[in-house]
Design an enzyme around this catalytic site. Structure first.
Site, short mmCIF file in Angstrom:
data_model
loop_
_atom_site.label_atom_id
_atom_site.label_comp_id
_atom_site.label_asym_id
_atom_site.label_seq_id
_atom_site.Cartn_x
_atom_site.Cartn_y
_atom_site.Cartn_z
N ASP A 301 12.36 8.83 27.12
CA ASP A 301 13.37 10.14 27.34
C ASP A 301 13.95 9.72 28.83
O ASP A 301 13.46 8.85 29.55
CB ASP A 301 12.63 11.47 27.36
CG ASP A 301 13.64 12.41 27.28
OD1 ASP A 301 14.91 12.41 27.41
OD2 ASP A 301 12.97 13.64 26.79
C1 NOJ Z 1 16.75 14.41 27.72
C2 NOJ Z 1 16.47 15.12 26.62
O1 NOJ Z 1 15.00 15.55 26.46
C3 NOJ Z 1 16.74 14.29 25.41
O2 NOJ Z 1 16.55 14.86 24.24
C4 NOJ Z 1 17.91 13.75 25.37
O3 NOJ Z 1 18.19 12.88 24.35
C5 NOJ Z 1 18.29 12.91 26.73
N1 NOJ Z 1 17.69 13.88 27.89
C6 NOJ Z 1 19.55 12.27 26.79
O4 NOJ Z 1 20.49 13.25 26.99
#
Ligand code: NOJ
Length: 805
Positions: A301
């Site tokens: 993530d």
């Molecule tokens: C953090 C989020 O938890 C995730 O779901 C997302 O895809 C990424 N940021 C990118 O925006």
């Protein structure tokens, strides 16, 4: 450290962990031996509830297994292997590390390497449509997809979304999200598929199958792996969950994602049993890549990458967005990964496997062929004509969005046939700002983090730019003109006088209430992502009571991210209650289709609505505000008793049970029969070998023999009412008591359409997996001895037919 030395250390740790519990290296701490103080503690609340001492333990599992290149992955992996065999170390590393936050057009970017003829990769949110772009569609949220209980519609949604991603030149769509509703307040619940692991799994499977449709799709990403069930402190906390619970509840949708050949899995921000999601070797090398035999790549993530060597060895394959902290111009990987290989900390074979897995995903979706260039830019939508080609990828997806919006509407109450509304209705009032356009427009709030107007999606990275928004107020106008109905409205939830006037007199008063939530990067009215409470927002309860006290035909419509409290539930003037969830851009049209009876409601609650917040298994989120200690401990003490299972186990009557939903017609079930299926000899042999094996075989949890149909549960469904409609019979299983399972668990459903008077035979499959528990000692799925009860029901608290097995 030299690779050989590292492996020695890894082996030593492995031996060490085995000697602690004498079962398996994958073993997740708490569930097994009670003899070891280290292992026993993970789900036990610590002595001091304010500052609990981190005690959970996640055992080491090394080395990272190489991908096997089997099944659907065979050709793609072989191609990837051949391709990287000529690449230098630097070239291989380049494909593992993003270029840094906002350094490319997409939310995540892997650099192109022109000398290799590789155009790079574009990774883009979200699970309900293309984020940060224009001329795209906003689909119903995951929770609405789940509420349809319709595998076909869910798959069609996956495909339609993927077509839009592909049309923008995106390679990897960052969804579906599949963290289940554990805590009722959790901010991102709506992105996922409800409160039951089986439902989550089926919806994840169909979404991915749709998204990765050969020739039409893009790579899908199963996220967030794992136990990432609240926003508060998500980058600091440890979710402490025992091995059995992890397998039976939280892993279920990931297992189904792997069966759907998902290209990538996104590891989560949080720790699991004291070890960061993106460097938890037990869960990445062990559970994901060994037990589930995952052959795609693990991406972090955004900023969840915690260390260079540690992450690499624990099984992480791609660092996103590549920099340690956004725009810091530093990275754990990139140059540092190259150096780690050169100085012997990371074996080059590990980098080979990372690159192979990533390229295999690319080949699996045939992305080397005729892939259009990225034709948009996430960061300056209007200002950058150079990058934004404004390509319209919407096709006619609004039709599916409208259909799915209608199919996901759950009719919770309908007294005196209040619904469907008669076309001859003399006058109707729409009351509450939830009926109306948001005052700043559909995208007026950054990342949709706002409070007013018709609520059609939550907020955060799980959103997309709405092309338009049809609120109920707009949708009703055309009908009003056609039917000569007078429409009255007020959008101001605090203007008591106008509310009273609008409520008094009309033949029906529709009241709209909402409750919103999202990601922790925005705060809306004191809600830090997670909801601070589960009451209706914006004075909603007052508006309902005010209207109900004046109009005998008050119909409440709820647009919410999850359950809300309904203190007005017993008001005799409330004739109907409708849950519309988060239906996306066609919100008003979809709702009105149901309210006027053009679409017979068949949505089912994908979670339980309780009478009181305290009734939920996790009623309140750990809102620890000081990071003292640095890592708040979130103990999953409810274990297997998520959602309706908790209510059953504790004899709590909910307001509306999981699976509940009314129709404008009626259905009856009869003639239940359980038919044994023929099993292939090969599978019986494999089953026998599995039982005798004393190590966890690669892919053992997704082995065909475990998941093939062993029994068909068959029964008749008859539409005994007077109109066509869809029904969703549910199949629950009660395990033999000694198995220690919840009183009943969902193991099947089917949505069927029937004309009045028609009967159809439904057949729901059961496999050994459906009837197994995760045995923490032998580290495998085991079907307990004894009698199983099979129940066919309309919802979690219902029994229509039952039999034993
Ligand atoms: C953090 C989020 O938890 C995730 O779901 C997302 O895809 C990424 N940021 C990118 O925006």
């Amino acid at each position: 450290m030299k690779p050989a030395l590292f492996f020695l250390l890894g082996a030593a740790l492995l031996v060490n962990s085995q000697s602690l519990n004498s079962t398996s290296a994958i073993l997740n701490a708490s569930a097994t031996a009670t003899s070891s103080p280290l292992l026993a503690a993970s789900t036990t609340p610590a002595a001091n509830p304010v500052y609990p001492v981190p005690t959970a333990f996640s055992p080491p599992f090394y080395p990272a297994p190489d991908t096997r290149g089997e099944g659907a992955w065979k050709a793609a992996t072989a191609k990837a292997r051949a391709r990287i065999s000529t690449w230098t170390l630097e070239q291989k590393v380049n494909i593992t590390t993003g270029v840094g936050w906002q350094n490319g057009s997409c939310i995540g970017n892997i650099a192109s390497q022109p000398e290799l003829g590789f155009d790079g990769l574009c990774l883009q949110d979200s699970p309900l449509g293309v984020r940060r772009s224009d001329f795209v569609s906003v689909f119903p949220a995951g929770v609405n997809a789940a509420a349809t209980f319709d595998r076909g519609l869910i798959r069609a949604r996956g495909l339609a979304m993927a077509e839009e991603f592909k049309g923008k030149g995106i390679h990897v769509a960052l969804g579906p999200m599949m963290n289940p509703y554990r805590a009722v307040q959790a901010g991102r619940n709506w992105e996922g598929f409800g409160g039951d692991p089986y439902l989550q799994g089926e919806a994840a499977y169909e979404t991915i199958k749709g998204m990765q449709t050969p020739g039409k799709g893009v790579q899908a990403v199963a996220k967030h792996y794992i136990a990432n069930e609240q926003e508060r402190n998500r980058t600091e906390s440890s979710s402490n969950v025992n091995d059995r619970t992890l397998h039976e509840v939280y892993l279920a949708p990931f297992l189904r994602s792997i069966q759907a050949d998902v290209a990538s899995v996104m590891c989560s921000y949080n720790q699991i049993n004291g070890s960061w999601g993106c460097q938890n070797s037990a869960l990445l090398n062990g559970v994901l890549k060994t037990e589930l035999g995952f052959q795609g790549y693990v991406m972090s993530d955004w900023q969840a990458h915690e260390s260079g060597v540690g992450g690499a060895l624990a099984g992480l394959d791609m660092s996103m967005p590549g920099d340690i902290i956004f725009k810091s111009n530093t990275s754990y990987w990139g140059y540092n990964l190259t150096e780690s290989v050169r100085n012997g900390s990371v074996p080059e074979s590990r980098v080979d496997d990372m690159a192979t897995r990533i390229l295999a995903g690319y080949y699996l979706l045939e992305q080397e062929q005729d892939w259009s260039e990225v034709n948009f830019k996430s960061w300056d939508l209007q200002l950058d004509p150079l990058f934004n080609k404004h390509v319209n990828v919407q096709a006619d997806h609004y039709k599916l969005i409208r259909e799915m919006g209608a199919a996901s509407v759950v009719l919770l109450k309908n007294d005196n046939n209040a619904l469907p509304l008669k076309p001859s209705l003399r006058d109707v009032s729409l009351i509450g700002n939830g009926a109306c356009p948001p005052w700043k427009g559909p995208n007026g709030w950054n990342n949709r983090a706002g409070a007013d107007g018709n609520l059609v999606i939550g907020w955060g990275s799980g959103t997309a730019q709405l092309p338009y928004l049809i609120p109920p107020l707009e949708a009703i106008q055309q009908r009003a003109r056609k039917n000569a109905t007078t429409v009255i409205w007020t959008c101001d939830n605090w203007d008591n006088t106008t509310i009273a006037t609008a409520a008094t007199g009309p033949e029906a008063a529709l009241v709209f209430i909402s409750s919103n939530s999202g990601e922790d990067n925005a705060v809306v009215d004191g809600n830090y992502g997670d909801r601070k409470n589960i009451s209706a927002w914006l004075n909603g309860d007052y508006v309902v009571e005010s209207v109900a006290s004046r109009n005998k035909n008050t119909i409440v419509i709820i647009n919410s991210v999850g359950p809300i409290l309904m203190p007005w539930i017993d008001h005799p003037n409330i004739t109907a209650i409708v849950w519309a969830g988060l239906p996306g851009q066609e919100s008003g049209n979809a709702l009105l289709d149901v309210l006027y009876g053009d679409y017979n409601p068949s949505g089912r609650l994908p979670y339980t609505i309780a009478k009181n917040q305290e009734d939920y298994p996790v009623p309140y989120i750990n809102f620890q505000t000081t990071l003292e200690p640095a890592h708040p401990q979130i103990n999953y003490t409810e274990e297997l008793l998520v959602d309706y299972r908790w209510f059953h186990a504790n004899n709590i009557t909910p307001l509306f049970p999981f699976g509940f939903g009314l129709s404008y017609t009626a259905f009856e079930y009869s003639d239940l029969e359980i038919v044994e299926a023929t099993v292939s000899k090969r599978h019986l042999v494999e089953e026998g070998l599995h039982k005798r094996a004393n190590t966890t075989e690669v892919g053992s949890s997704v082995a065909e023999w475990l998941h093939e149909t062993r029994w068909s549960v068959e029964f008749d469904v008859t539409n005994t009412g007077s109109v066509n409609g869809c029904d969703v019979p549910l199949m629950f299983v009660t395990f033999p008591e000694a198995a220690g399972e919840p009183p009943r668990v969902l193991r099947g459903f089917e949505r069927i359409n029937l004309d009045p008077g028609a009967t159809t035979r439904v057949s729901l499959p059961l496999s050994i997996y459906s009837l197994s528990i995760w045995d923490v000692v032998s580290q495998r799925w085991v079907k307990p001895e004894g009698e199983f009860k099979i129940v066919i029901a309309k919802h979690a608290d219902d029994t229509q037919l039952e039999s034993t097995l």
